[in-house]
Design a protein around this motif. Structure first.
Motif, PDB file in Angstrom:
ATOM      1  N   ARG A 289      50.031  -2.981  77.230  1.00 18.32           N
ATOM      2  CA  ARG A 289      49.632  -3.069  78.053  1.00 18.32           C
ATOM      3  C   ARG A 289      47.758  -2.915  78.748  1.00 18.32           C
ATOM      4  O   ARG A 289      47.533  -3.460  79.483  1.00 18.32           O
ATOM      5  CB  ARG A 289      49.790  -1.558  78.503  1.00 18.32           C
ATOM      6  CG  ARG A 289      51.322  -1.495  78.903  1.00 18.32           C
ATOM      7  CD  ARG A 289      51.170  -1.665  80.608  1.00 18.32           C
ATOM      8  NE  ARG A 289      53.335  -1.356  80.727  1.00 18.32           N
ATOM      9  CZ  ARG A 289      53.863  -1.420  81.625  1.00 18.32           C
ATOM     10  NH1 ARG A 289      53.863  -3.258  81.993  1.00 18.32           N
ATOM     11  NH2 ARG A 289      55.388  -0.866  82.041  1.00 18.32           N
ATOM     12  N   ARG A 314      55.166 -19.570  90.604  1.00 18.19           N
ATOM     13  CA  ARG A 314      55.949 -18.628  89.477  1.00 18.19           C
ATOM     14  C   ARG A 314      55.301 -18.377  88.161  1.00 18.19           C
ATOM     15  O   ARG A 314      55.174 -17.740  87.798  1.00 18.19           O
ATOM     16  CB  ARG A 314      57.720 -19.270  89.850  1.00 18.19           C
ATOM     17  CG  ARG A 314      58.034 -17.599  89.393  1.00 18.19           C
ATOM     18  CD  ARG A 314      59.849 -17.673  90.106  1.00 18.19           C
ATOM     19  NE  ARG A 314      60.437 -16.860  88.617  1.00 18.19           N
ATOM     20  CZ  ARG A 314      60.495 -15.456  88.849  1.00 18.19           C
ATOM     21  NH1 ARG A 314      59.369 -14.573  89.494  1.00 18.19           N
ATOM     22  NH2 ARG A 314      61.374 -14.834  87.485  1.00 18.19           N
ATOM     23  N   LYS A 317      52.094 -17.294  87.566  1.00 17.58           N
ATOM     24  CA  LYS A 317      52.290 -15.936  87.691  1.00 17.58           C
ATOM     25  C   LYS A 317      52.641 -14.966  86.475  1.00 17.58           C
ATOM     26  O   LYS A 317      52.211 -14.219  85.796  1.00 17.58           O
ATOM     27  CB  LYS A 317      53.103 -15.464  89.191  1.00 17.58           C
ATOM     28  CG  LYS A 317      52.946 -14.082  89.261  1.00 17.58           C
ATOM     29  CD  LYS A 317      53.609 -13.559  90.657  1.00 17.58           C
ATOM     30  CE  LYS A 317      54.161 -12.418  91.071  1.00 17.58           C
ATOM     31  NZ  LYS A 317      55.346 -11.680  90.881  1.00 17.58           N
ATOM     32  N   ILE A 318      53.847 -15.278  86.069  1.00 16.86           N
ATOM     33  CA  ILE A 318      54.380 -14.714  84.965  1.00 16.86           C
ATOM     34  C   ILE A 318      53.502 -14.713  83.990  1.00 16.86           C
ATOM     35  O   ILE A 318      53.641 -14.187  82.856  1.00 16.86           O
ATOM     36  CB  ILE A 318      55.701 -15.821  84.349  1.00 16.86           C
ATOM     37  CG1 ILE A 318      56.933 -15.630  85.453  1.00 16.86           C
ATOM     38  CG2 ILE A 318      56.006 -15.523  82.672  1.00 16.86           C
ATOM     39  CD1 ILE A 318      58.181 -17.176  85.097  1.00 16.86           C
ATOM     40  N   GLU A 321      50.889 -12.509  84.055  1.00 19.03           N
ATOM     41  CA  GLU A 321      51.327 -10.838  83.861  1.00 19.03           C
ATOM     42  C   GLU A 321      51.175 -11.086  82.687  1.00 19.03           C
ATOM     43  O   GLU A 321      50.737  -9.651  82.161  1.00 19.03           O
ATOM     44  CB  GLU A 321      52.509 -10.753  84.878  1.00 19.03           C
ATOM     45  CG  GLU A 321      52.023 -10.786  86.503  1.00 19.03           C
ATOM     46  CD  GLU A 321      53.187 -10.484  87.522  1.00 19.03           C
ATOM     47  OE1 GLU A 321      54.277 -10.063  86.439  1.00 19.03           O
ATOM     48  OE2 GLU A 321      52.838 -11.068  88.624  1.00 19.03           O
ATOM     49  N   TYR A 322      51.853 -11.341  82.405  1.00 16.97           N
ATOM     50  CA  TYR A 322      52.223 -11.706  79.902  1.00 16.97           C
ATOM     51  C   TYR A 322      50.851 -11.536  79.313  1.00 16.97           C
ATOM     52  O   TYR A 322      50.653 -10.243  79.295  1.00 16.97           O
ATOM     53  CB  TYR A 322      52.747 -12.492  80.096  1.00 16.97           C
ATOM     54  CG  TYR A 322      53.820 -12.376  79.112  1.00 16.97           C
ATOM     55  CD1 TYR A 322      54.256 -11.072  78.028  1.00 16.97           C
ATOM     56  CD2 TYR A 322      53.069 -13.069  77.342  1.00 16.97           C
ATOM     57  CE1 TYR A 322      55.034 -10.885  77.003  1.00 16.97           C
ATOM     58  CE2 TYR A 322      53.492 -12.870  76.053  1.00 16.97           C
ATOM     59  CZ  TYR A 322      54.249 -11.924  76.199  1.00 16.97           C
ATOM     60  OH  TYR A 322      54.846 -11.835  74.765  1.00 16.97           O
ATOM     61  N   GLN A 326      50.611  -6.964  82.115  1.00 17.67           N
ATOM     62  CA  GLN A 326      51.073  -6.031  83.403  1.00 17.67           C
ATOM     63  C   GLN A 326      53.079  -6.439  82.792  1.00 17.67           C
ATOM     64  O   GLN A 326      53.836  -5.810  83.549  1.00 17.67           O
ATOM     65  CB  GLN A 326      51.062  -6.832  84.040  1.00 17.67           C
ATOM     66  CG  GLN A 326      51.210  -6.037  86.122  1.00 17.67           C
ATOM     67  CD  GLN A 326      51.229  -7.133  87.093  1.00 17.67           C
ATOM     68  OE1 GLN A 326      50.256  -7.652  86.831  1.00 17.67           O
ATOM     69  NE2 GLN A 326      51.783  -6.386  87.797  1.00 17.67           N
ATOM     70  N   MET A 327      53.196  -7.301  82.190  1.00 24.85           N
ATOM     71  CA  MET A 327      54.216  -8.257  82.347  1.00 24.85           C
ATOM     72  C   MET A 327      54.952  -7.118  80.535  1.00 24.85           C
ATOM     73  O   MET A 327      54.389  -7.999  79.800  1.00 24.85           O
ATOM     74  CB  MET A 327      54.909  -9.306  82.793  1.00 24.85           C
ATOM     75  CG  MET A 327      56.247  -9.867  81.608  1.00 24.85           C
ATOM     76  SD  MET A 327      57.145 -11.618  82.386  1.00 24.85           S
ATOM     77  CE  MET A 327      56.555 -11.461  84.009  1.00 24.85           C
ATOM     78  N   THR A 329      57.139  -8.350  76.471  1.00 19.31           N
ATOM     79  CA  THR A 329      57.757  -8.456  76.499  1.00 19.31           C
ATOM     80  C   THR A 329      59.332  -9.173  77.115  1.00 19.31           C
ATOM     81  O   THR A 329      60.336  -9.984  76.920  1.00 19.31           O
ATOM     82  CB  THR A 329      58.035  -8.390  74.829  1.00 19.31           C
ATOM     83  OG1 THR A 329      56.499  -9.366  74.344  1.00 19.31           O
ATOM     84  CG2 THR A 329      58.922  -9.195  73.448  1.00 19.31           C
ATOM     85  N   GLU A 331      60.585  -7.876  79.461  1.00 20.49           N
ATOM     86  CA  GLU A 331      60.917  -8.495  81.115  1.00 20.49           C
ATOM     87  C   GLU A 331      60.582  -9.969  81.411  1.00 20.49           C
ATOM     88  O   GLU A 331      61.047 -10.707  81.732  1.00 20.49           O
ATOM     89  CB  GLU A 331      59.334  -7.858  81.931  1.00 20.49           C
ATOM     90  CG  GLU A 331      59.664  -6.520  82.010  1.00 20.49           C
ATOM     91  CD  GLU A 331      58.663  -5.281  82.896  1.00 20.49           C
ATOM     92  OE1 GLU A 331      58.521  -5.248  83.902  1.00 20.49           O
ATOM     93  OE2 GLU A 331      57.269  -5.691  82.198  1.00 20.49           O
ATOM     94  N   LEU A 332      59.740 -10.584  80.508  1.00 22.43           N
ATOM     95  CA  LEU A 332      59.658 -11.544  80.148  1.00 22.43           C
ATOM     96  C   LEU A 332      60.841 -12.593  79.120  1.00 22.43           C
ATOM     97  O   LEU A 332      61.654 -13.797  79.856  1.00 22.43           O
ATOM     98  CB  LEU A 332      58.596 -12.052  78.634  1.00 22.43           C
ATOM     99  CG  LEU A 332      57.980 -13.163  78.410  1.00 22.43           C
ATOM    100  CD1 LEU A 332      58.216 -14.524  79.755  1.00 22.43           C
ATOM    101  CD2 LEU A 332      57.493 -13.922  77.668  1.00 22.43           C
ATOM    102  N   ILE A 335      64.013 -13.139  81.942  1.00 21.88           N
ATOM    103  CA  ILE A 335      63.106 -13.629  82.464  1.00 21.88           C
ATOM    104  C   ILE A 335      64.133 -15.164  82.122  1.00 21.88           C
ATOM    105  O   ILE A 335      64.963 -15.715  83.054  1.00 21.88           O
ATOM    106  CB  ILE A 335      62.517 -14.010  83.407  1.00 21.88           C
ATOM    107  CG1 ILE A 335      61.184 -12.981  83.747  1.00 21.88           C
ATOM    108  CG2 ILE A 335      62.265 -15.845  83.933  1.00 21.88           C
ATOM    109  CD1 ILE A 335      60.177 -13.447  84.493  1.00 21.88           C
TER     110      ILE A 335
END
Lengths: 376, 376
Positions: A289, A314, A317-318, A321-322, A326-327, A329, A331-332, A335
């Motif tokens: 974070r 998109r 954005k990914i 965020e990564y 914010q995103m 691992t 969560e990535l 996807i």
């Protein structure tokens, strides 16, 4: 250091150096735009530089523009089940066929791996070939413009042309290009001629979509083609899909856990990605974070970028965020897991329904091919 | 000095030395008697030592005696019209087939000479193949026990077995046995595998009647056969028919006047023998009458002895009269001319009537062969 031959891809691959070594050309932005413009459709594999190098692609488009046409040729050497890395170039090939409405020849050199490795039996390879052909048929090629054949079955139809090709290649050349030695068996030594033969199936220009490790064959083909009365083949080269373990190298059929197999179930895909996909994330959530992740070395992100997330917005954005943290691992990875499982579900469904006979024997092109004996 | 390879036979040939070099065995008087006894018929080519050497012929006869049977295999590489020297081993093969009632495979390697010599075109060789097949069909083999095939046409049926064979032979071996170099083309390098393949057409022992220059192939076959689950092939080797110009060397397809061609007319045969057949006679009739001729170096006499005068008494008489000077060279030559023309007249007649389709496609064995794909 890297080693790249048709039978071995090892180490960290410097694609710019490969272009230099092999004497191919980088696909320029202008050429990429021209290809997509001709097809009236964008293609993520081109846009994201997964197909990155070529030979004479410009001449292919010239021929097409002049109404001379061209044809496609690619292949798959049966050596086991197929993974995502094997299927992707075929998906790209389908994109080309759909857009240009051209004939496509798919070679299954069922002798290649058999000759190459002591442990392969003829029967074993035939089993793989049968499975592989189902996967290929599932890609959705035009059944009347596609001919899928095993080298063993089609041998009589090409024999004169095969001998005419083989006559043009000395051991010295084959040795220099493929690294053959005195201990190489005589089947393996003649084999390259058969991989070249389909480039002579039509008097038009041939375009080969394939990974760049296959280029050595095309180099020889280009030396002898005109002497036999044919065009030098064109090619469009892909990179290798990186293995789960890191963004360098090539997904390997010989190490099961480096790859996503076409028959991996949803759970297996999830488990593999979560467990093995090399991550650009930090050691702890807190750290992540605070400092953010590194998408450049993150295999999940690279797969999305190369192949599975066509939406530019998109993807950006990914990435953002990564990188910002914010995103996470997990969560990535999720996807990618969803994308992969959607892709594989479609593939499984198409595989069930695939009409193998049509591509091999009964389609319009296939029928014509079985009536033809090739001679230069 | 002599050079003997499958593509070159030069100089004066010492057959005893060849037996040593190749590691074959001389056909002993006892073995010769046994072979003729099994067949209940004498054979001039055996009696006069034209077929002189062998590998495992004794084991073939053992197998036959035990009811295990065996099969025959021989071939003809199309490179032009056929001369008498090409036909004679086939006539001997027919004698074996007639007596033992066994299957016979006749290979036409229509790629061999094409690959070997720059000047041969594929089309040209196909023309020769067609003519040669007529000549072979004229020999009178059993149409239901004989399969005559071109390598190009039969390639798909043997492809798995061909690859299994090729995998067992390294460049190093092929180089040592055939003298291949870095400049040899890759088709030529794999070719030996195809010449070996028919020795694996049945699980019985194979017997190959052919001139001894073909033995190098069988040497490799015998090294790999058992590893593939087959018998080491047996062979029965002939000498070369001496050219008209002298009792040494081999009738050559590349020098027209050294040979009697299967399509030579009566007059041509007479002219050639009278003009070119090296004579053991004296310079003048007077001298000849006084000192006598030398049948040992006289090609006409040697041809009669090897092949065309089966009657022992009559041959002895000719020899005696020639040696004493009672028979003149012209008279000796006339005897050969008559024999040759009778032989060729019969051949021409049979050639007209020959049913090529039967041997290649329609006979019992041929039909079975086209339904079979071979795998070790």
């Amino acid at each position: 250091m890297s080693i790249v031959t048709p039978w071995e891809v090892e180490g960290s691959i410097d694609y710019d150096k490969l272009i230099q070594e092999f004497g191919t050309k980088r696909i320029s932005p202008a050429l990429r735009e021209r290809l997509m413009k001709e097809t009236h459709e964008k293609n993520v594999m081109l846009e994201r530089d997964y197909f990155f190098s070529h030979r004479d692609l410009d001449l292919v488009l010239d021929d097409y523009a002049k109404g001379k046409g061209f044809f496609l040729y690619t292949g798959r050497a049966p050596s086991g089940p197929m993974h995502i890395g094997h299927l992707i170039p075929l998906v790209f090939t389908k994109w080309l066929q759909d857009r240009f409405k051209v004939n496509l020849y798919v070679q299954l050199p069922d002798e290649e791996k058999f000759l190459h490795k002591r442990e392969y039996t003829w029967k074993g390879v035939q089993g793989y070939a049968e499975e592989n052909i189902r996967d290929i048929a599932a890609v959705g090629f035009d059944p009347d413009r596609t001919f899928v054949f095993k080298n063993s079955e089609y041998a009589s139809n090409v024999y004169p042309l095969l001998m005419q090709t083989a006559k043009k290649v000395t051991f010295s050349t084959a040795k220099a290009v493929f690294g053959f030695t005195n201990e190489t068996n005589i089947g393996m030594i003649q084999y390259p001629a058969y991989q070249m033969v389909p480039t002579f199936f039509e008097k038009k220009r041939c375009l080969i979509p394939a990974a760049i490790d296959q280029d050595p064959y095309w180099r020889i083909q280009r030396d002898i083609a005109e002497g036999l009365g044919f065009h030098k083949t064109a090619a469009i080269h892909s990179k290798f899909i990186p293995p789960l373990q890191g963004v360098h190298g090539k997904m390997s059929a010989s190490v099961a856990d480096t790859a996503i197999w076409l028959n991996d179930g949803e759970l297996a895909v999830r488990k593999k990605i979560m467990k093995y996909a090399f991550s650009g994330g930090r050691e702890t959530v807190e750290e992540h974070r605070k400092l953010g992740g590194n998408p450049d070395v993150d295999v999940s992100f690279q797969w999305l970028k190369m192949l599975f997330e066509p939406d530019e917005q998109r993807l950006k954005k990914i990435e953002g965020e990564y990188r910002s943290g914010q995103m996470l691992t997990g969560e990535l990875k999720q996807i990618l897991v969803d994308k992969l499982n959607a892709f594989l579900a479609t593939h499984r469904e198409r595989r069930e329904k695939a009409d193998v006979e049509k591509f091999m024997y009964e389609g319009k092109l296939a029928q014509k091919m079985w009536e033809t004996t090739y001679e230069a």
